[in-house]
Design an enzyme around this catalytic site. Structure first.
Site, mmCIF file in Angstrom:
data_model
loop_
_atom_site.group_PDB
_atom_site.id
_atom_site.type_symbol
_atom_site.label_atom_id
_atom_site.label_comp_id
_atom_site.label_asym_id
_atom_site.label_seq_id
_atom_site.Cartn_x
_atom_site.Cartn_y
_atom_site.Cartn_z
ATOM 1 N N GLU A 1 0.803 -1.230 0.000
ATOM 2 C CA GLU A 1 0.000 0.000 0.000
ATOM 3 C C GLU A 1 0.838 1.284 0.000
ATOM 4 O OE1 GLU A 1 -2.798 -0.421 3.265
ATOM 5 O OE2 GLU A 1 -3.363 -2.420 2.630
ATOM 6 N N GLU B 1 -5.823 -11.063 -0.966
ATOM 7 C CA GLU B 1 -6.582 -10.915 0.293
ATOM 8 C C GLU B 1 -8.082 -10.868 0.031
ATOM 9 O OE1 GLU B 1 -5.268 -7.505 2.566
ATOM 10 O OE2 GLU B 1 -3.169 -7.806 2.054
#
Ligand code: G3I
Length: 346
Positions: free
Chosen positions: A156, A263
């Site tokens: 991220e 995920e």
């Protein structure tokens, strides 16, 4: 003989009535189907469940062939104080994986969240930040050299507007912290797959463009990156442009990189309509993403963030039920959707 058949039917009748799923119901397993299709099937896992919940272990080892510790390899877990490493829980998880024929994904070496208290909100000089990050990556990746098959090296790092996030590592080191992290990881384990992992690329074109720009700059500079992780935290009430997703994955594949679903989960909490309808939409999303992953040659693994609704970061309210198995470990429509997509059945 007659008596045996009657007895088995009776046991099955009561088992299903009590909410137990028979093995027959869930075969072929996701693991077997994935292996036939050349796709690794993965799940996010927690240390506590691996060593305290036998039914969880059964389902994990039946359906998956890779596992990602969801918190135990983060800096917050591994680094109680400066210069100190605590590998006790991660060592146990990796030993568990080896005993149970699962490969491990390391999550994650560099993230601006889940930082230890001693690093949180600290202002670091460039030299200090480089020394901390290099020590962290080199020590951690070297410890598990040959034992962790893929690392989410940086997590991220791109903002929703497509620019690089102004996080502690960016501010103290500069944008080159990303390339540095991949170089240190590669030096510590040249055979591990090195992944850049992020969310919302599938629904935010600015973010997708930002990630593509980052990848291009890394490849132009010969940074050792092997792939991109799409977290895929989805909901049943937000539109997903499947064609755009497939095109994005193909573009990444054309760069010579792997694509990984890292995920995935699908929330249903704010779905308008009945629960049954929500579970069907959820199942369709799992089917669609699996179908795309199978169609894109570069897509090499499909991981959900957990596998049972009993253990999900999203399900504290019990309303999101985002995973393919319910809270009693029974398969949901989403499980059967994944299974049939893997079998190539509509
Ligand atoms: O380990 C402590 C435990 O000792 C303590 O008793 C307990 C009390 O609350 O907290 C435990 O730590 C929590 C940990 O999860 C384990 O349950 C942390 O407070 C909590 O912040 C942590 O949340 C994790 C979160 O990342 C932050 O690290 C979630 O489980 C995990 O699912 C989530 O995963 C992230 C990915 O890494 C990146 N992508 C998004 C995804 C969802 O946020």
């Amino acid at each position: 003989m007659q008596k045996h058949i009657w007895l088995s039917s009776l046991i099955l009748f009561f088992a299903l009535g009590m909410g137990w799923s028979s093995q027959a119901q869930v075969e072929p397993t996701l693991r077997e189907l994935g292996q036939e299709r050349g796709l690794r099937m993965g799940a996010g896992v927690s240390h506590f469940r691996l060593f305290n919940t036998p039914a969880y272990v059964d389902l994990l080892t039946t359906h998956y062939d890779i596992m990602t510790p969801t918190t135990e390899l983060k800096m917050q877990a591994l680094r109680p104080s400066p210069g100190v490493f605590d590998f006790s829980r991660s060592d146990e998880m990796i030993a568990f994986a080896q005993e149970n024929d699962l490969d491990v994904v390391g999550h994650t070496l560099v993230w601006y969240l889940s930082m230890p208290d001693w690093l949180e909100n600290r202002v670091l000089s460039r030299e200090e930040a480089i020394a901390i990050l290099e020590e962290h990556i080199t020590t951690t990746v070297s410890r598990y050299r040959g034992e962790i098959y893929a690392w989410d090296v940086v997590n991220e790092a791109v903002s929703p507007d497509g620019t690089l996030s102004q996080n502690i590592w960016y501010e103290s080191i500069g944008p080159e912290y990303i390339a540095m992290a991949f170089e240190w990881a590669h030096a510590a384990d040249p055979d591990a797959l090195l992944i850049y992992n992020d969310y919302d690329m599938e629904i935010n074109p600015d973010k997708a463009q930002g990630v593509l720009a980052l990848l291009r700059s890394m490849l132009a500079a010969d940074v050792p990156i092997d792939g991109v992780g799409f977290q895929m935290h989805l909901t049943t009430w937000e539109e997903l442009d499947l064609e755009a997703l497939q095109a994005l994955m193909e573009e990444i594949g054309d760069m010579g990189l792997q694509v990984k679903i890292t995920e995935m989960d699908v929330r249903i909490g704010e779905h308008e309509g009945t629960r049954e309808e929500a579970l069907e939409v959820q199942a369709q999303l799992y089917r669609d993403v699996m179908t795309i992953c199978l169609a894109v040659e570069a897509c090499t693994s499909f991981t959900t963030w957990g596998f049972s609704d009993a253990h999900s970061w999203l399900n504290e309210s019990g309303l999101e039920d985002p995973l393919p198995f319910d809270e009693n470990y029974n398969p949901k429509p989403a499980f059967f959707a994944l299974q049939s997509a893997l079998m190539g059945v509509e």
